[in-house]
Design a protein around this motif. Structure first.
Motif, PDB file in Angstrom:
ATOM      1  N   GLU A   6       0.831  -1.208   0.000  1.00 36.39           N
ATOM      2  CA  GLU A   6       0.000   0.000   0.000  1.00 36.39           C
ATOM      3  C   GLU A   6       0.865   1.257   0.000  1.00 36.39           C
ATOM      4  O   GLU A   6       0.534   2.249  -0.651  1.00 36.39           O
ATOM      5  CB  GLU A   6      -0.969   0.001   1.178  1.00 36.39           C
ATOM      6  N   ALA A   7       1.975   1.243   0.733  1.00 37.66           N
ATOM      7  CA  ALA A   7       2.885   2.390   0.756  1.00 37.66           C
ATOM      8  C   ALA A   7       3.422   2.675  -0.644  1.00 37.66           C
ATOM      9  O   ALA A   7       3.560   3.830  -1.040  1.00 37.66           O
ATOM     10  CB  ALA A   7       4.031   2.135   1.731  1.00 37.66           C
ATOM     11  N   ASP A   8       3.711   1.629  -1.399  1.00 40.90           N
ATOM     12  CA  ASP A   8       4.187   1.802  -2.773  1.00 40.90           C
ATOM     13  C   ASP A   8       3.124   2.472  -3.639  1.00 40.90           C
ATOM     14  O   ASP A   8       3.426   3.384  -4.420  1.00 40.90           O
ATOM     15  CB  ASP A   8       4.589   0.452  -3.358  1.00 40.90           C
ATOM     16  N   LYS A   9       1.876   2.057  -3.498  1.00 46.09           N
ATOM     17  CA  LYS A   9       0.772   2.685  -4.250  1.00 46.09           C
ATOM     18  C   LYS A   9       0.661   4.170  -3.892  1.00 46.09           C
ATOM     19  O   LYS A   9       0.473   5.017  -4.759  1.00 46.09           O
ATOM     20  CB  LYS A   9      -0.556   2.002  -3.934  1.00 46.09           C
ATOM     21  N   ILE A  10       0.758   4.464  -2.607  1.00 46.20           N
ATOM     22  CA  ILE A  10       0.647   5.845  -2.147  1.00 46.20           C
ATOM     23  C   ILE A  10       1.791   6.682  -2.680  1.00 46.20           C
ATOM     24  O   ILE A  10       1.587   7.789  -3.187  1.00 46.20           O
ATOM     25  CB  ILE A  10       0.589   5.906  -0.608  1.00 46.20           C
ATOM     26  N   LEU A  11       3.019   6.162  -2.600  1.00 47.50           N
ATOM     27  CA  LEU A  11       4.168   6.922  -3.087  1.00 47.50           C
ATOM     28  C   LEU A  11       4.049   7.200  -4.572  1.00 47.50           C
ATOM     29  O   LEU A  11       4.357   8.309  -5.030  1.00 47.50           O
ATOM     30  CB  LEU A  11       5.473   6.191  -2.793  1.00 47.50           C
ATOM     31  N   ARG A  12       3.598   6.251  -5.354  1.00 43.45           N
ATOM     32  CA  ARG A  12       3.411   6.486  -6.798  1.00 43.45           C
ATOM     33  C   ARG A  12       2.445   7.648  -7.034  1.00 43.45           C
ATOM     34  O   ARG A  12       2.675   8.495  -7.882  1.00 43.45           O
ATOM     35  CB  ARG A  12       2.906   5.224  -7.485  1.00 43.45           C
ATOM     36  N   LYS A  22       4.432  20.480 -10.367  1.00 46.92           N
ATOM     37  CA  LYS A  22       5.794  20.993 -10.568  1.00 46.92           C
ATOM     38  C   LYS A  22       6.552  21.199  -9.256  1.00 46.92           C
ATOM     39  O   LYS A  22       7.291  22.157  -9.095  1.00 46.92           O
ATOM     40  CB  LYS A  22       5.761  22.271 -11.405  1.00 46.92           C
ATOM     41  N   LEU A  23       6.339  20.276  -8.312  1.00 53.41           N
ATOM     42  CA  LEU A  23       7.065  20.326  -7.044  1.00 53.41           C
ATOM     43  C   LEU A  23       8.385  19.576  -7.206  1.00 53.41           C
ATOM     44  O   LEU A  23       8.407  18.441  -7.660  1.00 53.41           O
ATOM     45  CB  LEU A  23       6.253  19.674  -5.929  1.00 53.41           C
ATOM     46  N   LEU A  24       9.463  20.212  -6.847  1.00 54.92           N
ATOM     47  CA  LEU A  24      10.773  19.573  -6.899  1.00 54.92           C
ATOM     48  C   LEU A  24      11.064  18.798  -5.626  1.00 54.92           C
ATOM     49  O   LEU A  24      11.914  17.906  -5.607  1.00 54.92           O
ATOM     50  CB  LEU A  24      11.865  20.612  -7.138  1.00 54.92           C
ATOM     51  N   LYS A  25      10.361  19.160  -4.551  1.00 56.15           N
ATOM     52  CA  LYS A  25      10.578  18.540  -3.244  1.00 56.15           C
ATOM     53  C   LYS A  25       9.229  18.428  -2.535  1.00 56.15           C
ATOM     54  O   LYS A  25       8.467  19.386  -2.486  1.00 56.15           O
ATOM     55  CB  LYS A  25      11.536  19.421  -2.432  1.00 56.15           C
ATOM     56  N   VAL A  26       8.942  17.265  -1.987  1.00 56.48           N
ATOM     57  CA  VAL A  26       7.727  17.048  -1.195  1.00 56.48           C
ATOM     58  C   VAL A  26       8.126  17.125   0.272  1.00 56.48           C
ATOM     59  O   VAL A  26       9.037  16.430   0.712  1.00 56.48           O
ATOM     60  CB  VAL A  26       7.080  15.683  -1.507  1.00 56.48           C
ATOM     61  N   THR A  27       7.459  18.008   1.026  1.00 53.64           N
ATOM     62  CA  THR A  27       7.813  18.203   2.434  1.00 53.64           C
ATOM     63  C   THR A  27       6.821  17.571   3.402  1.00 53.64           C
ATOM     64  O   THR A  27       7.149  17.356   4.563  1.00 53.64           O
ATOM     65  CB  THR A  27       7.936  19.699   2.753  1.00 53.64           C
ATOM     66  N   LYS A  28       5.609  17.274   2.925  1.00 54.17           N
ATOM     67  CA  LYS A  28       4.605  16.680   3.816  1.00 54.17           C
ATOM     68  C   LYS A  28       3.634  15.847   2.996  1.00 54.17           C
ATOM     69  O   LYS A  28       3.216  16.245   1.913  1.00 54.17           O
ATOM     70  CB  LYS A  28       3.849  17.778   4.566  1.00 54.17           C
ATOM     71  N   LYS A  57      13.154   7.186   0.024  1.00 55.98           N
ATOM     72  CA  LYS A  57      14.590   7.418  -0.179  1.00 55.98           C
ATOM     73  C   LYS A  57      14.870   7.528  -1.673  1.00 55.98           C
ATOM     74  O   LYS A  57      14.299   6.806  -2.481  1.00 55.98           O
ATOM     75  CB  LYS A  57      15.414   6.284   0.431  1.00 55.98           C
ATOM     76  N   ASN A  58      15.744   8.459  -2.022  1.00 58.73           N
ATOM     77  CA  ASN A  58      16.126   8.694  -3.419  1.00 58.73           C
ATOM     78  C   ASN A  58      14.966   9.184  -4.284  1.00 58.73           C
ATOM     79  O   ASN A  58      14.934   8.947  -5.487  1.00 58.73           O
ATOM     80  CB  ASN A  58      16.770   7.451  -4.040  1.00 58.73           C
ATOM     81  N   THR A  59      13.981   9.824  -3.658  1.00 61.05           N
ATOM     82  CA  THR A  59      12.880  10.447  -4.397  1.00 61.05           C
ATOM     83  C   THR A  59      12.757  11.892  -3.915  1.00 61.05           C
ATOM     84  O   THR A  59      13.322  12.259  -2.881  1.00 61.05           O
ATOM     85  CB  THR A  59      11.525   9.739  -4.150  1.00 61.05           C
ATOM     86  N   PRO A  60      11.987  12.721  -4.617  1.00 57.08           N
ATOM     87  CA  PRO A  60      11.765  14.087  -4.150  1.00 57.08           C
ATOM     88  C   PRO A  60      11.029  14.169  -2.808  1.00 57.08           C
ATOM     89  O   PRO A  60      10.950  15.224  -2.209  1.00 57.08           O
ATOM     90  CB  PRO A  60      10.915  14.707  -5.265  1.00 57.08           C
ATOM     91  N   ALA A  61      10.512  13.045  -2.318  1.00 60.41           N
ATOM     92  CA  ALA A  61       9.784  13.021  -1.044  1.00 60.41           C
ATOM     93  C   ALA A  61      10.636  12.472   0.097  1.00 60.41           C
ATOM     94  O   ALA A  61      10.124  12.197   1.181  1.00 60.41           O
ATOM     95  CB  ALA A  61       8.524  12.176  -1.192  1.00 60.41           C
ATOM     96  N   ARG A  62      11.950  12.366  -0.100  1.00 55.77           N
ATOM     97  CA  ARG A  62      12.829  11.695   0.880  1.00 55.77           C
ATOM     98  C   ARG A  62      12.826  12.355   2.251  1.00 55.77           C
ATOM     99  O   ARG A  62      13.065  11.685   3.238  1.00 55.77           O
ATOM    100  CB  ARG A  62      14.241  11.567   0.336  1.00 55.77           C
TER     101      ARG A  62
END
Length: 84
Positions: A6-12, A22-28, A57-62
């Protein structure tokens, strides 16, 4: 293991929404989680958040703060993402 799926589905979905906005970084990341039975076990909010953090990890949401709110129902919903 079911929490990881489920976490994988959410991250996608998070990365798709970040790209659309156009977000380069996800903070929340804010998720509402109902009672979900996957492979005979209830998905635990803490485990879901933990697995989501592992996958970022290794994504804009790290560095994103992950908030999982327990709600009524039988599914999850991506409520909000914040970023720059």
């Amino acid at each position: 293991m079911h929490d990881l799926h489920e976490a994988d589905k959410i991250l996608r979905l998070v990365l798709e929404k970040a790209n659309d906005n156009k977000l380069l970084k996800v903070t929340k990341i804010v998720i509402e989680l109902g009672t979900m039975i996957e492979h005979g076990q209830d998905i635990d909010p803490d485990n879901l958040a933990f697995n989501l953090k592992l996958l970022t990890k290794n994504t804009p949401a790290r560095e994103a703060e992950v908030v999982v709110k327990k709600v009524q129902g039988d599914s999850w919903k991506l409520v909000e993402i914040e970023g720059d």
